[in-house]
Design an enzyme around this catalytic site. Structure first.
Site, PDB file in Angstrom:
ATOM      1  N   GLU A 193      18.340  23.195 -12.034  1.00 45.09           N
ATOM      2  CA  GLU A 193      18.995  24.134 -12.957  1.00 45.09           C
ATOM      3  C   GLU A 193      20.146  24.881 -12.296  1.00 45.09           C
ATOM      4  O   GLU A 193      20.052  26.084 -11.973  1.00 45.09           O
ATOM      5  CB  GLU A 193      17.968  25.142 -13.473  1.00 45.09           C
ATOM      6  N   GLU A 386      12.817  18.492 -17.607  1.00 47.85           N
ATOM      7  CA  GLU A 386      11.762  19.455 -17.977  1.00 47.85           C
ATOM      8  C   GLU A 386      11.752  19.626 -19.486  1.00 47.85           C
ATOM      9  O   GLU A 386      12.814  19.796 -20.083  1.00 47.85           O
ATOM     10  CB  GLU A 386      12.007  20.834 -17.344  1.00 47.85           C
TER      11      GLU A 386
HETATM   12  C1  BGP Z   1      12.635  26.482 -15.432  1.00 49.66           C
HETATM   13  C2  BGP Z   1      12.200  26.086 -14.039  1.00 49.66           C
HETATM   14  C3  BGP Z   1      10.806  25.676 -13.900  1.00 49.66           C
HETATM   15  C4  BGP Z   1       9.844  26.148 -14.995  1.00 49.66           C
HETATM   16  C5  BGP Z   1      10.483  26.399 -16.333  1.00 49.66           C
HETATM   17  C6  BGP Z   1       9.586  27.153 -17.294  1.00 49.66           C
HETATM   18  O1  BGP Z   1      13.595  27.451 -15.280  1.00 49.66           O
HETATM   19  O2  BGP Z   1      13.001  25.012 -13.562  1.00 49.66           O
HETATM   20  O3  BGP Z   1      10.442  26.102 -12.607  1.00 49.66           O
HETATM   21  O4  BGP Z   1       9.085  27.201 -14.559  1.00 49.66           O
HETATM   22  O5  BGP Z   1      11.659  27.102 -16.210  1.00 49.66           O
HETATM   23  O6  BGP Z   1       9.796  28.525 -17.134  1.00 49.66           O
HETATM   24  P1  BGP Z   1       8.545  29.489 -17.059  1.00 49.66           P
HETATM   25  O7  BGP Z   1       7.645  28.892 -16.020  1.00 49.66           O
HETATM   26  O8  BGP Z   1       9.089  30.829 -16.689  1.00 49.66           O
HETATM   27  O9  BGP Z   1       7.911  29.476 -18.434  1.00 49.66           O
END
Ligand code: BGP
Length: 487
Positions: A193, A386
């Site tokens: 990201e 993701e």
């Molecule tokens: C993104 C990241 C991941 C993951 C995802 C979900 O920003 O790449 O690490 O965590 O977010 O976010 P969260 O875990 O805060 O719900």
């Protein structure tokens, strides 16, 4: 016309080392910036997210976190103890039928302080063993070189990404990975990201906030150093590992206009430019896009280039693009633009979309839009790195977890991914986020579970640590077995 997923579509799942591994200071590991995110019992989830995700650490907080290391609970130090459980977990990934596994490599396992003379052999051995465990089942490896967690020493001694020296430390770290793990990794991703530096300055660029500094200037200078590191690493990978693929990634913020007023349409276009396209334009085209001049003027940003930076960017064009996709958002109306531009825009809710218990708006069609727009712009293969739904799940007395909401979320998004492929988009893989429950990134909690595999651990790291298959495990297993035909 394609009619869906071809036979070598890469169905998989993703985690990040700092949210899963645990093994804090084991195997020669040094302290990383993600190890310092702590839970003050007085804070609620929003405050945790605000304190250590959306804003930089203040110097005082940073010092405090280092001081309280042994007396406060730091969720990322425990993770789900993947470091010791990886054989069991990878066997479950194999049972799912996963073709590809995305995880990140912990820089401070390889170079504990970032500037060490020699790499840490135990760290290299851990990744060799873990990746070979995946290869045993025929799984491909999608390795994120940096998923937010840099060695704390680089921040303390050099100022982290503010200092161009960190570029050299990063490229040396990547070179060591290419030398030691190059025969095991199929897809490389230098940064998770890339745009996180803008919306989550502690995670993305590990910034310590000094009172007087212009934060926007610091953030974008750090991002420039990361762009240079990214391009150098891409060029090095092409030179050292010609058979591998190395890509770029952003968090995709599909953004709709607040209304059909032309001013709001213009606003949404600019938000897309500043939140999304700026980052992938540089990684896929090798130049800073002209539309950023207005943005840099508006925020008094004057990025310091060095001789040769332009050539480095042009020589570091990625082989594929990837993104995380969770929700879409509605652009703020033009009056509030200055405050939100380029940030995570959650100001306006979309009345046509359902909202998750964590406030993220579920929009499968937005995924199809994002895929079409990104492919139309660059024509590069795309991996969805993701996608998933974070929710609280209930472990029933009989060991079952009924999560129809997660099945619905995955089903609707995979359906739209299939539509995008029929639209002509070259989607080559899908690594569902949080394939196994891990510590959630922003709110730093186990209450926001993403996995199709449940882990019996709570927010205080208490629990048996036992793994359980949720109803969604069997659903995703069938989706993979039928190559997306049975959803
Ligand atoms: C993104 C990241 C991941 C993951 C995802 C979900 O920003 O790449 O690490 O965590 O977010 O976010 P969260 O875990 O805060 O719900």
């Amino acid at each position: 016309m394609k009619n869906g997923f071809d036979d070598n579509f890469l169905w998989g799942g993703a985690i990040a080392c700092s949210q899963a591994d645990g093994g804090f200071l084991e195997g020669g590991k040094g302290i990383s910036t993600q190890d310092l995110r702590y839970l003050d019992p007085a804070w609620n989830h929003e405050q945790v997210e605000e304190k250590h995700h959306n804003s930089p650490f203040s110097k005082a907080e940073f010092d405090q976190a280092l001081k309280d290391m042994d007396t406060t609970y730091y969720p990322n130090r425990r993770g789900i103890d993947f470091y010791h459980h990886y054989k069991e977990d990878i066997a479950l990934f194999h049972e799912l039928g996963m073709k590809i596994f995305r995880t990140s490599i912990c820089w401070s396992r390889i170079y504990p302080n970032g500037d060490d003379e020699m790499p840490n052999k135990e760290g290299i051995t851990y990744y060799k063993d873990m990746f070979q465990e995946c290869k045993k089942y025929g799984m491909k490896i999608f390795a994120t070189i940096l998923h937010y967690d840099i060695p704390v020493n680089l921040v303390l001694k050099y100022g982290g990404w503010k200092n161009r020296k960190t570029i050299d430390f990063y490229v040396r770290y990547a070179k060591t990975l290419f030398e030691e793990l190059g025969d095991l990794v199929d897809y490389w991703l230098p940064f998770n990201e890339f745009n996180a530096g803008r919306f989550a300055p502690w995670d993305g660029v590990c910034l310590i906030q000094d009172e007087e500094e212009n934060m926007n200037q610091s953030i974008f200078q750090c991002l420039h150093h990361q762009f240079i590191a990214n391009a150098k690493t891409v060029a090095l990978c092409h030179e050292m590992l010609p058979g591998s693929k190395i890509g770029g990634m952003i968090a995709r913020f599909e953004t709709y206009p607040a209304t059909c007023r032309p001013e709001d349409a213009l606003q949404a276009m600019q938000d897309q430019q500043y939140s999304n396209w700026f980052y992938t334009d540089i990684m896929a085209r090798g130049v800073y896009p002209a539309y950023m001049d207005r943005y840099f003027d508006m925020f008094d940003i004057d990025i310091q280039f060095e001789d040769g930076d332009d050539e480095i960017l042009k020589a570091g064009i990625v082989d594929f693009l990837s993104f995380s996709y969770y929700f879409s958002q509605v652009s703020t109306n033009s009056q509030t633009w200055e405050k939100t531009a380029g940030n995570l825009i959650m100001a306006n809710k979309n009345p046509y979309l359902e909202t998750s218990e964590w406030g993220w708006q579920k929009d499968p069609i937005g995924l199809r839009i994002s895929l079409n727009q990104m492919y139309d712009r660059y024509g590069l293969p795309i991996i969805i790195a993701e996608n998933g739904l974070g929710t609280g799940d209930v472990l029933e007395k009989d060991g079952k977890i009924h999560d129809p909401y997660r099945i619905d979320y995955l089903k609707t998004h995979i359906e739209q991914m299939k539509e995008a492929i029929i639209d002509g988009v070259e989607v080559i893989g899908y690594t569902m986020w949080g394939i196994i429950d891990i510590v959630s990134c922003g709110p730093l909690t186990m209450d926001k579970r993403y996995g199709v595999i449940y882990v019996d651990l709570d927010n205080g790291g208490k629990g048996s640590g036992k793994r359980y298959k949720k109803d969604s495990f069997y659903w995703y297993q069938k989706c993979i077995a039928t190559n997306g035909k049975e959803l």
